[in-house]
Design a protein around this motif. Sequence first.
Motif, PDB file in Angstrom:
ATOM      1  N   GLU A   1       0.831  -1.196   0.000  1.00  0.00           N
ATOM      2  CA  GLU A   1       0.000   0.000   0.000  1.00  0.00           C
ATOM      3  C   GLU A   1       0.871   1.253   0.000  1.00  0.00           C
ATOM      4  OE1 GLU A   1      -2.704  -0.623   3.286  1.00  0.00           O
ATOM      5  OE2 GLU A   1      -3.804  -2.163   2.158  1.00  0.00           O
ATOM      6  N   ASN A   2       0.235   2.412  -0.210  1.00  0.00           N
ATOM      7  CA  ASN A   2       0.943   3.682  -0.272  1.00  0.00           C
ATOM      8  C   ASN A   2       1.895   3.843   0.915  1.00  0.00           C
ATOM      9  OD1 ASN A   2      -0.594   4.292  -2.536  1.00  0.00           O
ATOM     10  ND2 ASN A   2      -2.021   5.589  -1.422  1.00  0.00           N
ATOM     11  N   ARG A   3       3.108   4.257   0.604  1.00  0.00           N
ATOM     12  CA  ARG A   3       4.147   4.555   1.593  1.00  0.00           C
ATOM     13  C   ARG A   3       4.663   3.322   2.322  1.00  0.00           C
ATOM     14  NH1 ARG A   3       0.055   7.533   2.206  1.00  0.00           N
ATOM     15  NH2 ARG A   3      -0.438   6.716   4.281  1.00  0.00           N
ATOM     16  N   GLY A   4       4.415   2.135   1.782  1.00  0.00           N
ATOM     17  CA  GLY A   4       4.993   0.922   2.354  1.00  0.00           C
ATOM     18  C   GLY A   4       6.485   0.863   2.066  1.00  0.00           C
ATOM     19  N   PHE A   5       7.191   0.028   2.820  1.00  0.00           N
ATOM     20  CA  PHE A   5       8.650  -0.061   2.713  1.00  0.00           C
ATOM     21  C   PHE A   5       9.053  -1.531   2.738  1.00  0.00           C
ATOM     22  CE2 PHE A   5      12.913  -0.361   4.349  1.00  0.00           C
ATOM     23  CZ  PHE A   5      13.576   0.777   3.957  1.00  0.00           C
ATOM     24  N   VAL A   6       9.893  -1.911   1.778  1.00  0.00           N
ATOM     25  CA  VAL A   6      10.459  -3.255   1.732  1.00  0.00           C
ATOM     26  C   VAL A   6      11.968  -3.101   1.859  1.00  0.00           C
ATOM     27  CG1 VAL A   6      10.770  -5.351   0.350  1.00  0.00           C
ATOM     28  CG2 VAL A   6       8.587  -4.112   0.273  1.00  0.00           C
ATOM     29  N   GLY A   7      12.542  -3.647   2.908  1.00  0.00           N
ATOM     30  CA  GLY A   7      13.971  -3.502   3.152  1.00  0.00           C
ATOM     31  C   GLY A   7      14.820  -4.289   2.166  1.00  0.00           C
TER      32      GLY A   7
ATOM     33  N   VAL B   1       0.321  -8.651   2.387  1.00  0.00           N
ATOM     34  CA  VAL B   1       0.005  -7.223   2.328  1.00  0.00           C
ATOM     35  C   VAL B   1       0.955  -6.469   3.247  1.00  0.00           C
ATOM     36  CG1 VAL B   1      -1.733  -5.433   2.766  1.00  0.00           C
ATOM     37  CG2 VAL B   1      -2.431  -7.666   1.836  1.00  0.00           C
ATOM     38  N   ILE B   2       1.585  -5.442   2.686  1.00  0.00           N
ATOM     39  CA  ILE B   2       2.376  -4.496   3.469  1.00  0.00           C
ATOM     40  C   ILE B   2       1.550  -3.218   3.494  1.00  0.00           C
ATOM     41  CG2 ILE B   2       4.530  -3.183   3.600  1.00  0.00           C
ATOM     42  CD1 ILE B   2       5.823  -5.550   2.013  1.00  0.00           C
ATOM     43  N   ALA B   3       1.027  -2.876   4.664  1.00  0.00           N
ATOM     44  CA  ALA B   3       0.096  -1.757   4.791  1.00  0.00           C
ATOM     45  C   ALA B   3       0.814  -0.413   4.674  1.00  0.00           C
ATOM     46  CB  ALA B   3      -0.640  -1.858   6.120  1.00  0.00           C
ATOM     47  N   SER B   4       0.018   0.653   4.600  1.00  0.00           N
ATOM     48  CA  SER B   4       0.551   2.009   4.523  1.00  0.00           C
ATOM     49  C   SER B   4       1.473   2.291   5.704  1.00  0.00           C
ATOM     50  CB  SER B   4      -0.594   3.024   4.528  1.00  0.00           C
ATOM     51  OG  SER B   4      -1.393   2.867   3.389  1.00  0.00           O
ATOM     52  N   ASP B   5       2.597   2.916   5.418  1.00  0.00           N
ATOM     53  CA  ASP B   5       3.564   3.325   6.433  1.00  0.00           C
ATOM     54  C   ASP B   5       4.128   2.149   7.227  1.00  0.00           C
ATOM     55  OD1 ASP B   5       3.418   6.168   5.902  1.00  0.00           O
ATOM     56  OD2 ASP B   5       1.451   6.131   6.861  1.00  0.00           O
ATOM     57  N   ALA B   6       4.030   0.936   6.687  1.00  0.00           N
ATOM     58  CA  ALA B   6       4.602  -0.239   7.343  1.00  0.00           C
ATOM     59  C   ALA B   6       5.953  -0.571   6.717  1.00  0.00           C
ATOM     60  CB  ALA B   6       3.655  -1.432   7.221  1.00  0.00           C
TER      61      ALA B   6
ATOM     62  N   GLY C   1       0.129 -14.702   2.154  1.00  0.00           N
ATOM     63  CA  GLY C   1      -1.113 -14.355   2.827  1.00  0.00           C
ATOM     64  C   GLY C   1      -0.980 -13.578   4.121  1.00  0.00           C
ATOM     65  N   LYS C   2       0.229 -13.322   4.608  1.00  0.00           N
ATOM     66  CA  LYS C   2       0.402 -12.554   5.847  1.00  0.00           C
ATOM     67  C   LYS C   2       0.056 -11.093   5.593  1.00  0.00           C
ATOM     68  CE  LYS C   2       1.936 -15.739   8.599  1.00  0.00           C
ATOM     69  NZ  LYS C   2       1.253 -16.153   9.795  1.00  0.00           N
ATOM     70  N   VAL C   3      -0.586 -10.458   6.574  1.00  0.00           N
ATOM     71  CA  VAL C   3      -1.032  -9.075   6.428  1.00  0.00           C
ATOM     72  C   VAL C   3      -0.412  -8.233   7.536  1.00  0.00           C
ATOM     73  CG1 VAL C   3      -3.020  -7.514   6.379  1.00  0.00           C
ATOM     74  CG2 VAL C   3      -3.194  -9.810   5.354  1.00  0.00           C
ATOM     75  N   MET C   4       0.388  -7.254   7.139  1.00  0.00           N
ATOM     76  CA  MET C   4       0.979  -6.314   8.077  1.00  0.00           C
ATOM     77  C   MET C   4       0.017  -5.151   8.289  1.00  0.00           C
ATOM     78  SD  MET C   4       4.844  -6.225   6.473  1.00  0.00           S
ATOM     79  CE  MET C   4       5.372  -4.878   7.529  1.00  0.00           C
ATOM     80  N   GLY C   5      -0.076  -4.666   9.506  1.00  0.00           N
ATOM     81  CA  GLY C   5      -0.900  -3.502   9.803  1.00  0.00           C
ATOM     82  C   GLY C   5      -0.158  -2.209   9.516  1.00  0.00           C
ATOM     83  N   GLU C   6      -0.901  -1.107   9.491  1.00  0.00           N
ATOM     84  CA  GLU C   6      -0.293   0.203   9.265  1.00  0.00           C
ATOM     85  C   GLU C   6       0.710   0.520  10.372  1.00  0.00           C
ATOM     86  OE1 GLU C   6      -3.132   3.327   8.618  1.00  0.00           O
ATOM     87  OE2 GLU C   6      -4.138   2.216   7.021  1.00  0.00           O
ATOM     88  N   ARG C   7       1.824   1.123   9.966  1.00  0.00           N
ATOM     89  CA  ARG C   7       2.866   1.608  10.883  1.00  0.00           C
ATOM     90  C   ARG C   7       3.511   0.483  11.696  1.00  0.00           C
ATOM     91  NH1 ARG C   7       2.383   7.608  12.033  1.00  0.00           N
ATOM     92  NH2 ARG C   7       3.790   7.078  13.734  1.00  0.00           N
ATOM     93  N   GLU C   8       3.518  -0.731  11.140  1.00  0.00           N
ATOM     94  CA  GLU C   8       4.160  -1.846  11.836  1.00  0.00           C
ATOM     95  C   GLU C   8       5.503  -2.178  11.199  1.00  0.00           C
ATOM     96  OE1 GLU C   8       0.166  -4.246  13.345  1.00  0.00           O
ATOM     97  OE2 GLU C   8       1.417  -5.146  11.787  1.00  0.00           O
ATOM     98  N   LEU C   9       6.459  -2.597  12.028  1.00  0.00           N
ATOM     99  CA  LEU C   9       7.742  -3.123  11.573  1.00  0.00           C
ATOM    100  C   LEU C   9       7.710  -4.631  11.769  1.00  0.00           C
ATOM    101  CD1 LEU C   9      10.749  -2.990  10.744  1.00  0.00           C
ATOM    102  CD2 LEU C   9      11.276  -2.637  13.175  1.00  0.00           C
ATOM    103  N   TRP C  10       7.934  -5.366  10.672  1.00  0.00           N
ATOM    104  CA  TRP C  10       8.024  -6.821  10.731  1.00  0.00           C
ATOM    105  C   TRP C  10       9.423  -7.235  10.307  1.00  0.00           C
ATOM    106  CZ3 TRP C  10       3.553 -10.567   9.744  1.00  0.00           C
ATOM    107  CH2 TRP C  10       2.359 -10.083  10.301  1.00  0.00           C
ATOM    108  N   GLY C  11       9.956  -8.266  10.940  1.00  0.00           N
ATOM    109  CA  GLY C  11      11.264  -8.769  10.575  1.00  0.00           C
ATOM    110  C   GLY C  11      11.362 -10.263  10.840  1.00  0.00           C
ATOM    111  N   GLY C  12      12.441 -10.870  10.349  1.00  0.00           N
ATOM    112  CA  GLY C  12      12.702 -12.283  10.553  1.00  0.00           C
ATOM    113  C   GLY C  12      12.247 -13.139   9.388  1.00  0.00           C
ATOM    114  N   ARG C  13      12.556 -14.445   9.487  1.00  0.00           N
ATOM    115  CA  ARG C  13      12.194 -15.429   8.458  1.00  0.00           C
ATOM    116  C   ARG C  13      11.598 -16.643   9.134  1.00  0.00           C
ATOM    117  NH1 ARG C  13      15.272 -15.580   3.051  1.00  0.00           N
ATOM    118  NH2 ARG C  13      15.749 -13.403   2.776  1.00  0.00           N
ATOM    119  N   PRO C  14      10.302 -16.794   9.163  1.00  0.00           N
ATOM    120  CA  PRO C  14       9.291 -15.921   8.567  1.00  0.00           C
ATOM    121  C   PRO C  14       9.127 -14.637   9.380  1.00  0.00           C
ATOM    122  CG  PRO C  14       8.220 -17.693   9.763  1.00  0.00           C
ATOM    123  CD  PRO C  14       9.707 -17.969   9.807  1.00  0.00           C
ATOM    124  N   ALA C  15       8.648 -13.594   8.701  1.00  0.00           N
ATOM    125  CA  ALA C  15       8.495 -12.284   9.349  1.00  0.00           C
ATOM    126  C   ALA C  15       7.352 -12.321  10.357  1.00  0.00           C
ATOM    127  CB  ALA C  15       8.247 -11.207   8.295  1.00  0.00           C
TER     128      ALA C  15
END
Length: 191
Positions: free
Chosen positions: A110-116, A126-131, A142-156
């Motif tokens: 989504e808008n303003r999402g970030f993939v490292g 789904v990588i939500a806005s500002d996530a 199928g994993k869904v990240m919420g807005e403004r969340e940082l996810w990491g690891g394998r699996p994230a």
Amino acid sequence: MSTSALKARPGVTIVPIHGKTPDIHDSAFIAPGCTIIGDVTIGADSSIWYNCVLRADVSRIVIGERTNVQDGSVLHCDPERPGDPDGSPLLIGDDVLIGHMAMVHGCRIENRGFVGLGAIAMNKAVIASDAMLAAGAMLTEGKVMGERELWGGRPARKMRDLDDAAIMGMRAGVMHYAQNAKDHAEAIAAL
């Protein structure tokens, strides 16, 4: 189709397939070494950096405005299948940052999402806005990240919420890449 897809772009390979030709906005920067195939749409002021591959031969890839896909990244999608009539197109919003060597496949950013850098995002994730998906992370199918969340690891998995300083840093990155793309386009044109 934008005329940009048809005009010469030094060192860029543009491949029509299955009756679909990439539609690249005239203001988008596509660096030499990139290969863009099939049903790809790239919005205004976006940038695709050196040696990226965007292959939309079985579904579509849509990239919004002012989004950047950094060097060596691979973007793909999946076709419809029995029980999955929509398949897994790759849908990327506006002002998205995708780091070097990322693999982004059939998901939604989504808008303003970030993939490292070096991260992987898989089908229907789904990588939500500002996530932010951290460097080296793998967001499984199928994993869904919420807005403004940082996810990491394998699996994230969710690590924490992002503060305003992190959000402002990502927005500064968007502005940096928009200007840097213009600088690179001018340098290439002067060769």
